[in-house]
Enzyme design. Structure first.
Site, short mmCIF file in Angstrom:
data_model
loop_
_atom_site.label_atom_id
_atom_site.label_comp_id
_atom_site.label_asym_id
_atom_site.label_seq_id
_atom_site.Cartn_x
_atom_site.Cartn_y
_atom_site.Cartn_z
N GLY A 37 0.83 -1.20 0.00
CA GLY A 37 0.00 0.00 0.00
C GLY A 37 0.86 1.25 0.00
O GLY A 37 1.75 1.40 0.85
N GLY A 39 -0.48 4.33 0.30
CA GLY A 39 -1.34 5.39 0.82
C GLY A 39 -0.55 6.18 1.86
O GLY A 39 0.69 6.20 1.85
N PHE A 40 -1.27 6.81 2.78
CA PHE A 40 -0.60 7.67 3.76
C PHE A 40 0.39 6.90 4.61
O PHE A 40 1.49 7.37 4.88
CB PHE A 40 -1.65 8.34 4.65
CG PHE A 40 -2.42 9.42 3.95
CD1 PHE A 40 -1.85 10.65 3.72
CD2 PHE A 40 -3.71 9.20 3.50
CE1 PHE A 40 -2.54 11.66 3.06
CE2 PHE A 40 -4.42 10.19 2.85
CZ PHE A 40 -3.84 11.42 2.63
N GLY A 41 0.02 5.71 5.04
CA GLY A 41 0.90 4.93 5.91
C GLY A 41 2.08 4.35 5.16
O GLY A 41 3.24 4.57 5.52
N VAL A 105 -2.03 -7.35 -3.78
CA VAL A 105 -1.59 -8.45 -2.90
C VAL A 105 -2.76 -9.40 -2.71
O VAL A 105 -3.89 -8.98 -2.42
CB VAL A 105 -1.11 -7.88 -1.56
CG1 VAL A 105 -0.90 -8.99 -0.53
CG2 VAL A 105 0.18 -7.09 -1.77
N GLU A 195 -19.10 17.29 4.16
CA GLU A 195 -18.36 17.99 3.10
C GLU A 195 -19.05 17.80 1.74
O GLU A 195 -19.19 18.74 0.96
CB GLU A 195 -16.91 17.50 3.08
CG GLU A 195 -16.17 17.94 4.34
CD GLU A 195 -14.71 17.50 4.42
OE1 GLU A 195 -14.34 16.53 3.73
OE2 GLU A 195 -13.95 18.13 5.18
N ASP A 325 -5.22 2.60 8.52
CA ASP A 325 -6.62 2.22 8.78
C ASP A 325 -6.80 0.76 9.15
O ASP A 325 -7.83 0.38 9.69
CB ASP A 325 -7.47 2.51 7.54
CG ASP A 325 -7.85 3.98 7.41
OD1 ASP A 325 -7.43 4.77 8.29
OD2 ASP A 325 -8.55 4.32 6.45
N ALA A 341 -5.81 10.28 8.42
CA ALA A 341 -4.57 10.38 7.66
C ALA A 341 -3.36 10.58 8.57
O ALA A 341 -2.32 9.94 8.38
CB ALA A 341 -4.68 11.53 6.66
N GLN A 342 -3.48 11.43 9.60
CA GLN A 342 -2.34 11.71 10.47
C GLN A 342 -1.89 10.47 11.23
O GLN A 342 -0.69 10.27 11.46
CB GLN A 342 -2.67 12.83 11.45
CG GLN A 342 -2.27 14.21 10.98
CD GLN A 342 -0.77 14.31 10.68
OE1 GLN A 342 0.07 13.74 11.37
NE2 GLN A 342 -0.43 15.03 9.62
#
Ligand SMILES: Cc1cc2nc3c(=O)[nH]c(=O)nc-3n(C[C@H](O)[C@H](O)[C@H](O)COP(=O)(O)OP(=O)(O)OC[C@H]3O[C@@H](n4cnc5c(N)ncnc54)[C@H](O)[C@@H]3O)c2cc1C
Length: 442
Positions: A37, A39-41, A105, A195, A325, A341-342
């Site tokens: 992945g 993504g953010f991580g 994966v 949003e 996540d 995200a943080q």
């Protein structure tokens, strides 16, 4: 700030903390790290390992890193898909110690330390970082999977944008009114629902009203359905009320204490028997761990997340880390950290530090999350932001803070410039410029 299913499994194992032994690379001069992945991580884990001496392979089913906090802007024609995505290969261009593999994966063999992928050779590892994110949870509510639009991927956002614009085109093309054709129901009053609702109301009230002069655009409805008695769970009461007030000012119909019973082909049925006829139902209410979590041994929380130790490794598997996540990380007092995200960014960076320490035979510190606050925008010049130190920003100031934070964390200089120009254009002209129906005629 996302709602978490309450954790059914215990969290906060610290058995792996004491491990400082480097995992011996098997028959290779340099240890291999596979990051699942980008993504953010995963991205932050891989970036943190550059120059560590390890051979890093980043594997992702998509060839881009997606900036999900702005996904609703793609769905509501404010931004184009490319504006919030960045090719993974370009992030690691010129970094010979990082290999990128565009593949999904499909399996993990923890004994043999091999990751199976849907294309190319399996990937052997000495250290494994799992950061495949989350998937939509429908809480077994009938019809969600069949009839509701999800908002998790770029494809979802484009699909939804196409559909909403198509509904307006259909309404314009036929003289007789079709009930619900111009009604959008958003299920879930968290940040994504709020949003989306604000942005949709603006898209319809400004751009679509001008684009369709022969259509009764005032017939269009945006309905936000929330099971609880407030929006924005996790925010302060004042922010929740501000979001409700602003959305209602924009003409959004907010139904609180309105749990969903069913999504149907022609709308939604609420638990109290009320029905809303709608051609578009968007599900923003539930998140669960990526299904890859099911391949791992041990406990799982109700939302499928995997409990990890204080260094973010899998209990009993010091060479395997889970971040973002998919991880269940103890946030103190037995409460898990939220799927934000943080949390993923800081987790990814931490795991890179742990692996570097292990390679050097040094002890690694335990993970500590630094809360940078939470924010949600409700539309043009309207946002709520709650920062550390009890700082609460609302209205234009909150909105400006939201803009700056999102620009800072967006990956890629080009993307930042394009998004900034788009926002400035939209602000001056009220023009949500990406009102394009993309049809694949192949
Ligand atoms: C619409 C939306 C709005 C959001 N808004 C906010 C917000 O305003 N603020 C905030 O803090 N958080 C927000 N979030 C949550 C935030 O995006 C997540 O917490 C964060 O992305 C988690 O990071 P991650 O690395 O775990 O997963 P992701 O960033 O989702 O990355 C997972 C990566 O793994 C890849 N992947 C998945 N499965 C496989 C597989 N089988 N094989 C290979 N690759 C795979 C995916 O393609 C993806 O690139 C939002 C999320 C969504 C969906």
């Amino acid at each position: 700030m996302r709602a978490l299913c309450s954790a059914g499994a215990g969290i906060g194992h610290d058995s792996a903390m004491a491990t400082t032994e480097p995992i011996a690379p098997r028959g290779r001069p340099r240890p291999r790290v596979v990051v699942v992945g980008a993504g953010f991580g995963g991205l932050n884990a891989a970036l943190g390992l550059i120059g560590s001496g390890a051979e890093v392979t980043v594997v992702d089913r998509d060839n881009y890193h997606g900036f999900w906090p702005l996904l609703y802007q793609v769905a509501t024609a404010g931004l184009a898909p490319e504006d919030i995505a960045h090719p993974i290969r370009s992030i690691f261009a010129g970094r010979p110690d990082v290999t990128v593999r565009h593949a999904a994966v499909t399996g993990i063999d923890l004994e043999r330390r091999v990751v199976a992928v849907d294309r190319g050779d399996p990937l052997e590892y000495d250290y494994l970082v799992l950061a495949p994110g989350s998937a939509t949870a429908d809480f077994d509510i009938p019809g969600v999977a069949e009839h509701a639009f999800a908002l998790k991927t770029l494809a979802d956002a484009v699909h939804l944008r196409n559909h909403v614009l198509e509904c307006f085109e259909r309404a314009d093309a036929q003289p007789e009114k079709v009930p619900g054709l111009l009604t959008v129901v958003l299920v879930g009053g968290g940040p994504t629902g709020v949003e989306m609702a604000g942005a949709l109301a603006e898209l319809i009230g400004t751009n679509l009203a001008l684009d369709f002069p022969h259509l009764e655009v005032s017939d269009a409805r945006v309905v936000l359905v929330e099971a609880l008695d407030h929006l924005l769970g996790g925010f302060s009461r004042a922010s929740q009320e501000e979001a409700l007030r602003v959305l209602r000012t924009k003409g959004v119909e907010v139904l609180l204490e309105a749990p969903l019973a069913e999504v149907r082909a022609d709308g939604v049925l609420l638990a109290d028997g009320r029905a809303v006829v709608a051609s578009t139902v968007v599900w923003t209410a539930g998140v669960r761990a990526n299904p890859l979590a099911e391949l791992l041994p041990g406990d799982r929380a109700r939302n499928g997340t995997v409990p990890v130790g204080a260094d973010l490794s899998l209990p009993g598997r010091p060479e395997v880390f889970v971040v973002g996540d998919m991880a269940l990380v103890d946030g103190g007092e037995g409460r898990p950290l939220p799927q934000l995200a943080q949390v993923a960014i800081q987790g990814g960076r931490h795991v890179a530090r742990v692996i570097r320490s292990r390679l050097a035979g040094a002890p690694a510190p335990a993970f500590r999350y630094h809360n940078h606050g939470i924010m949600a925008t409700i539309g043009r010049r309207a946002a709520v932001a709650e920062l550390p130190g009890r700082i609460a920003l609302r209205g234009t100031v909150g909105w400006l803070a939201w803009l700056v934070v999102h620009l800072v964390f967006l990956i890629g200089f080009r993307n930042r410039v394009v998004v900034l120009v788009n926002w400035a254009w939209n602000y001056i002209t009220w023009d949500r410029a990406s009102r394009v129906i993309m049809v694949d005629r192949q």
